[in-house]
Design a protein around this motif. Structure first.
Motif, PDB file in Angstrom:
ATOM      1  N   UNK A  56       0.903  -1.077  -0.036  1.00 25.26           N
ATOM      2  CA  UNK A  56      -0.075   0.157  -0.039  1.00 25.26           C
ATOM      3  C   UNK A  56       0.822   1.483  -0.022  1.00 25.26           C
ATOM      4  N   UNK A  57       0.623   2.318  -0.944  1.00 24.65           N
ATOM      5  CA  UNK A  57       1.438   3.472  -0.935  1.00 24.65           C
ATOM      6  C   UNK A  57       0.262   4.642  -0.922  1.00 24.65           C
ATOM      7  N   UNK A  58       0.522   5.613   0.070  1.00 18.78           N
ATOM      8  CA  UNK A  58      -0.219   6.518   0.241  1.00 18.78           C
ATOM      9  C   UNK A  58       0.552   7.796   0.343  1.00 18.78           C
ATOM     10  N   UNK A  59       0.382   8.885  -0.684  1.00 17.53           N
ATOM     11  CA  UNK A  59       0.923  10.082  -1.206  1.00 17.53           C
ATOM     12  C   UNK A  59       0.283  11.171   0.024  1.00 17.53           C
ATOM     13  N   UNK A  60       1.488  11.774   0.374  1.00 11.86           N
ATOM     14  CA  UNK A  60       1.050  13.108   1.446  1.00 11.86           C
ATOM     15  C   UNK A  60       1.705  14.391   0.686  1.00 11.86           C
ATOM     16  N   UNK A  61       1.306  15.480   1.054  1.00  9.34           N
ATOM     17  CA  UNK A  61       1.988  16.790   0.632  1.00  9.34           C
ATOM     18  C   UNK A  61       3.706  16.696   1.246  1.00  9.34           C
ATOM     19  N   UNK A  62       3.778  16.244   2.363  1.00  8.18           N
ATOM     20  CA  UNK A  62       5.145  16.091   2.908  1.00  8.18           C
ATOM     21  C   UNK A  62       5.208  15.265   4.255  1.00  8.18           C
ATOM     22  N   UNK A  63       6.535  14.982   4.571  1.00  5.01           N
ATOM     23  CA  UNK A  63       6.675  14.174   5.718  1.00  5.01           C
ATOM     24  C   UNK A  63       5.963  14.531   6.988  1.00  5.01           C
TER      25      UNK A  63
END
Length: 115
Positions: A56-63
């Protein structure tokens, strides 16, 4: 810089009511932090080595957004619904900028090795 939450689910078991509830509720925990699924539990094709399970890979604006989501009370409340039934590992990783060039990385590494 974009960052990702990556989970390697080694024993995916999706036929449990807790997992269904987890899946029904997770998006609401992601929305306040700008989280978007990019890969969600497909059957993987292993081309090197071994890879039990799925990813599963979830993208976010930043860490910071990834960490804030993972530590949020809303996500912490549903997390056991998954972890009680699926063995896995999770990491946070930064993405690369749009102009990323691996040749520049090689040059940097070569220079570091020479010094």
């Amino acid at each position: 810089m974009t960052a990702f939450a990556v989970a390697h689910l080694r024993t995916p078991t999706f036929d449990h009511e807790d997992i269904h509830r987890y899946l029904e509720r997770i998006q609401a925990t992601l929305d306040p932090f700008g989280g978007r699924f990019r890969v969600h539990g497909p059957q993987v094709e292993v081309i090197e080595g071994e890879w039990p399970g799925t990813i599963v890979i979830i993208e976010f604006p930043d860490r910071e957004s990834v960490r804030s989501w993972y530590d949020s009370p809303a996500y912490r409340e549903i997390l056991p619904l998954r972890t009680r039934h699926i063995e896995g590992s999770a990491i946070i990783v930064d993405g690369v900028p749009a102009d990323y060039d691996p040749a520049r990385t090689a040059a940097y590494l070569r220079a570091q090795a020479a010094s």
